[in-house]
Scaffold this motif. Structure first.
Motif, PDB file in Angstrom:
ATOM      1  N   THR A  55      44.848  35.243  37.869  1.00 36.31           N
ATOM      2  CA  THR A  55      44.664  36.041  39.089  1.00 36.31           C
ATOM      3  C   THR A  55      45.030  37.508  38.894  1.00 36.31           C
ATOM      4  OG1 THR A  55      45.153  34.071  40.341  1.00 36.31           O
ATOM      5  CG2 THR A  55      45.228  36.107  41.559  1.00 36.31           C
ATOM      6  N   GLU A  56      46.085  37.762  38.120  1.00 38.31           N
ATOM      7  CA  GLU A  56      46.489  39.163  37.906  1.00 38.31           C
ATOM      8  C   GLU A  56      45.380  39.954  37.221  1.00 38.31           C
ATOM      9  OE1 GLU A  56      50.225  40.283  35.834  1.00 38.31           O
ATOM     10  OE2 GLU A  56      51.065  38.873  37.315  1.00 38.31           O
ATOM     11  N   LYS A  57      44.792  39.334  36.199  1.00 34.83           N
ATOM     12  CA  LYS A  57      43.703  40.003  35.462  1.00 34.83           C
ATOM     13  C   LYS A  57      42.478  40.187  36.360  1.00 34.83           C
ATOM     14  CE  LYS A  57      44.782  40.017  30.761  1.00 34.83           C
ATOM     15  NZ  LYS A  57      45.378  38.791  30.222  1.00 34.83           N
ATOM     16  N   VAL A  58      42.237  39.194  37.204  1.00 36.53           N
ATOM     17  CA  VAL A  58      41.082  39.271  38.112  1.00 36.53           C
ATOM     18  C   VAL A  58      41.273  40.468  39.058  1.00 36.53           C
ATOM     19  CG1 VAL A  58      39.978  38.126  40.100  1.00 36.53           C
ATOM     20  CG2 VAL A  58      40.456  36.829  38.006  1.00 36.53           C
ATOM     21  N   ILE A  59      42.468  40.586  39.619  1.00 38.26           N
ATOM     22  CA  ILE A  59      42.747  41.687  40.558  1.00 38.26           C
ATOM     23  C   ILE A  59      42.611  43.035  39.859  1.00 38.26           C
ATOM     24  CG2 ILE A  59      44.568  42.747  41.978  1.00 38.26           C
ATOM     25  CD1 ILE A  59      45.484  39.851  42.636  1.00 38.26           C
ATOM     26  N   LYS A  60      43.143  43.110  38.639  1.00 33.28           N
ATOM     27  CA  LYS A  60      43.064  44.378  37.894  1.00 33.28           C
ATOM     28  C   LYS A  60      41.597  44.712  37.585  1.00 33.28           C
ATOM     29  CE  LYS A  60      44.867  46.897  33.952  1.00 33.28           C
ATOM     30  NZ  LYS A  60      43.633  47.079  33.211  1.00 33.28           N
ATOM     31  N   ALA A  61      40.846  43.699  37.165  1.00 29.89           N
ATOM     32  CA  ALA A  61      39.436  43.942  36.826  1.00 29.89           C
ATOM     33  C   ALA A  61      38.680  44.451  38.064  1.00 29.89           C
ATOM     34  CB  ALA A  61      38.796  42.657  36.300  1.00 29.89           C
ATOM     35  N   LEU A  62      38.946  43.829  39.209  1.00 30.70           N
ATOM     36  CA  LEU A  62      38.235  44.254  40.431  1.00 30.70           C
ATOM     37  C   LEU A  62      38.559  45.717  40.773  1.00 30.70           C
ATOM     38  CD1 LEU A  62      38.594  41.028  42.618  1.00 30.70           C
ATOM     39  CD2 LEU A  62      36.484  41.968  41.680  1.00 30.70           C
ATOM     40  N   SER A  63      39.807  46.130  40.466  1.00 31.60           N
ATOM     41  CA  SER A  63      40.183  47.516  40.772  1.00 31.60           C
ATOM     42  C   SER A  63      39.447  48.503  39.863  1.00 31.60           C
ATOM     43  CB  SER A  63      41.702  47.701  40.635  1.00 31.60           C
ATOM     44  OG  SER A  63      42.047  47.727  39.256  1.00 31.60           O
ATOM     45  N   SER A  97      23.850  34.014  35.155  1.00 31.49           N
ATOM     46  CA  SER A  97      23.591  32.908  36.106  1.00 31.49           C
ATOM     47  C   SER A  97      24.513  31.720  35.826  1.00 31.49           C
ATOM     48  CB  SER A  97      22.141  32.431  36.003  1.00 31.49           C
ATOM     49  OG  SER A  97      21.267  33.465  36.360  1.00 31.49           O
ATOM     50  N   GLU A  98      24.852  31.532  34.558  1.00 35.72           N
ATOM     51  CA  GLU A  98      25.695  30.385  34.209  1.00 35.72           C
ATOM     52  C   GLU A  98      27.143  30.550  34.650  1.00 35.72           C
ATOM     53  OE1 GLU A  98      24.854  30.002  30.090  1.00 35.72           O
ATOM     54  OE2 GLU A  98      23.130  28.707  30.476  1.00 35.72           O
ATOM     55  N   HIS A  99      27.586  31.791  34.838  1.00 33.25           N
ATOM     56  CA  HIS A  99      28.998  32.021  35.181  1.00 33.25           C
ATOM     57  C   HIS A  99      29.223  32.539  36.599  1.00 33.25           C
ATOM     58  CE1 HIS A  99      29.180  31.826  30.787  1.00 33.25           C
ATOM     59  NE2 HIS A  99      30.378  31.310  31.005  1.00 33.25           N
ATOM     60  N   VAL A 100      28.143  32.981  37.255  1.00 32.11           N
ATOM     61  CA  VAL A 100      28.331  33.684  38.535  1.00 32.11           C
ATOM     62  C   VAL A 100      28.969  32.813  39.621  1.00 32.11           C
ATOM     63  CG1 VAL A 100      25.937  33.301  39.335  1.00 32.11           C
ATOM     64  CG2 VAL A 100      27.222  35.236  40.212  1.00 32.11           C
ATOM     65  N   SER A 101      28.647  31.528  39.650  1.00 36.33           N
ATOM     66  CA  SER A 101      29.210  30.706  40.736  1.00 36.33           C
ATOM     67  C   SER A 101      30.714  30.526  40.588  1.00 36.33           C
ATOM     68  CB  SER A 101      28.510  29.349  40.788  1.00 36.33           C
ATOM     69  OG  SER A 101      27.192  29.530  41.239  1.00 36.33           O
ATOM     70  N   GLU A 102      31.181  30.472  39.352  1.00 37.54           N
ATOM     71  CA  GLU A 102      32.625  30.346  39.110  1.00 37.54           C
ATOM     72  C   GLU A 102      33.340  31.627  39.566  1.00 37.54           C
ATOM     73  OE1 GLU A 102      33.634  30.122  34.999  1.00 37.54           O
ATOM     74  OE2 GLU A 102      35.728  29.584  35.407  1.00 37.54           O
ATOM     75  N   VAL A 103      32.771  32.764  39.215  1.00 34.89           N
ATOM     76  CA  VAL A 103      33.376  34.049  39.583  1.00 34.89           C
ATOM     77  C   VAL A 103      33.307  34.253  41.107  1.00 34.89           C
ATOM     78  CG1 VAL A 103      33.156  36.565  39.345  1.00 34.89           C
ATOM     79  CG2 VAL A 103      32.881  35.085  37.326  1.00 34.89           C
ATOM     80  N   ALA A 104      32.131  33.931  41.679  1.00 35.55           N
ATOM     81  CA  ALA A 104      31.933  34.160  43.124  1.00 35.55           C
ATOM     82  C   ALA A 104      32.789  33.240  43.986  1.00 35.55           C
ATOM     83  CB  ALA A 104      30.452  33.988  43.480  1.00 35.55           C
ATOM     84  N   GLU A 108      39.789  36.391  45.554  1.00 36.61           N
ATOM     85  CA  GLU A 108      39.872  37.850  45.428  1.00 36.61           C
ATOM     86  C   GLU A 108      38.479  38.469  45.326  1.00 36.61           C
ATOM     87  OE1 GLU A 108      41.473  35.659  43.452  1.00 36.61           O
ATOM     88  OE2 GLU A 108      43.425  35.838  44.452  1.00 36.61           O
ATOM     89  N   VAL A 109      37.600  37.774  44.628  1.00 40.29           N
ATOM     90  CA  VAL A 109      36.227  38.279  44.463  1.00 40.29           C
ATOM     91  C   VAL A 109      35.493  38.252  45.803  1.00 40.29           C
ATOM     92  CG1 VAL A 109      33.988  37.811  43.362  1.00 40.29           C
ATOM     93  CG2 VAL A 109      36.099  37.685  42.019  1.00 40.29           C
ATOM     94  N   ARG A 110      35.729  37.198  46.570  1.00 43.53           N
ATOM     95  CA  ARG A 110      35.066  37.100  47.877  1.00 43.53           C
ATOM     96  C   ARG A 110      35.554  38.217  48.798  1.00 43.53           C
ATOM     97  NH1 ARG A 110      31.271  34.068  47.097  1.00 43.53           N
ATOM     98  NH2 ARG A 110      30.353  35.188  48.806  1.00 43.53           N
TER      99      ARG A 110
END
Ligand code: DC
Length: 226
Positions: A55-63, A97-104, A108-110
Motif C-alpha cells: 500500500t505504501e508503494k501504491v500511494i507513493k506511485a499515485l502521487s 488488459s491483463e493487469h488493469v482489473s487488479e490495479v483498478a 487507493e486507486v479508486r
C-alpha cells in the motif's frame, strides 16, 4: 439548453466507449473514457514494478502520476496522457488488459480515479463511460445507461480490434481476458461494476452503431428537455 451528465456502464468490450464518444460529438459534450485512466495507472505500475499488495508503494506511485486527456487533431479524438507522455496506444495492449482489473480494484486507486472523474464533471455537459460511473462517480447523473451485449459478440468485437494491431493474438486469449476482467470488476470490494437501479438498459447485440446512437440520443434529448 441545460447541460446534463450522461453515464455509460457495462461489461468489457460492449461498445460503451464508441457510443459515449458518438453521443458526446452529437451533443457537443466532453467525452471521458474512465477505463483509459485506470489503464494508464496500470501502465505506470507495470513500468515501476509496483506490487499491488504494498500500500505504501501504491500511494507513493499515485502521487507521481498526472493524468490528462488531450485532443489529437489527426484522429479527432482525445488521447490519454500519463505525465505528459501520449500512452493512448500502449494502454490498449494485452499486458495492460491483463493487469488493469487488479490495479483498478485497489481502494487507493479508486479514490484517485473517482476524485478526478468527479472534478471533470463539475460543469456537466459530459459523457463518461466505465464500470461505476452511474453508481459511485455520478450517482445523481440525469441519464444513466447500462450497456450490454452477448458475450460471444463482445469477444468477436474485441478480437477484431486487437487482431488489427497484433495478428498473433488468439480468440481464446481475448475470451479469457474478458471473462477474467468481468469477474474481477463485478466482484471487487470497492466500486464494483453494478447496474444503477435508475439506469436504462441498452442491449446492442443486434444494433448497428447508428441504431444504438439514435436510441441513446433520444433518451438524452428527453432528459435535457425535461
Ligand atoms: O473500459 P476499459 O475496458 O478500457 O477498462 C479497463 C479496466 O479498467 C476494466 O477492466 C476495469 C477498470 N475500470 C474500472 O474499474 N472502473 C471504471 N470506471 C472504468 C474501468
Amino acid at each position: 439548453m441545460r447541460k446534463i451528465i450522461i453515464t455509460l456502464d457495462g461489461y468489457s468490450s460492449c461498445g460503451k466507449s464508441t457510443l459515449a464518444r458518438q453521443l458526446a460529438r452529437e451533443l457537443n459534450y466532453v467525452f471521458i473514457d474512465s477505463g483509459a485512466m485506470y489503464r494508464a495507472i496500470t501502465l505506470y505500475f507495470l513500468r515501476a514494478h509496483i506490487d499491488c499488495a504494498d500500500t505504501e508503494k501504491v500511494i507513493k506511485a499515485l502521487s507521481e502520476i498526472a493524468l490528462s486527456f488531450e485532443y489529437n487533431p489527426v484522429t479527432g479524438q482525445s488521447d490519454m496522457y500519463l505525465n505528459d507522455e501520449n500512452v493512448e496506444s500502449l494502454i490498449r495492449e494485452m499486458v495492460v488488459s491483463e493487469h488493469v482489473s487488479e490495479v483498478a480494484a485497489l481502494k487507493e486507486v479508486r479514490e484517485f480515479g473517482v476524485t478526478q472523474q468527479q472534478l471533470m464533471g463539475k460543469k456537466k455537459g459530459i459523457v463518461m463511460d466505465g464500470r461505476d460511473i452511474g453508481t459511485t462517480v455520478f450517482p445523481d447523473a440525469e441519464l444513466k445507461i447500462f450497456v450490454t451485449a452477448d458475450p460471444a459478440v463482445r469477444v468477436e468485437r474485441r478480437f477484431k480490434e486487437l487482431f488489427e494491431k497484433n495478428p498473433s493474438i488468439t480468440i481464446e486469449e481475448v475470451k479469457r481476458n474478458l471473462e477474467m476482467r468481468d469477474y474481477m470488476d463485478s466482484n471487487r470490494e470497492f466500486s464494483p461494476l453494478r447496474q444503477a437501479p435508475d439506469a436504462v438498459i441498452l442491449d446492442n447485440s443486434n444494433l448497428t452503431r447508428e441504431e444504438q446512437l439514435q436510441v441513446a440520443l433520444a433518451w438524452a434529448k428527453e432528459r435535457i428537455n425535461a
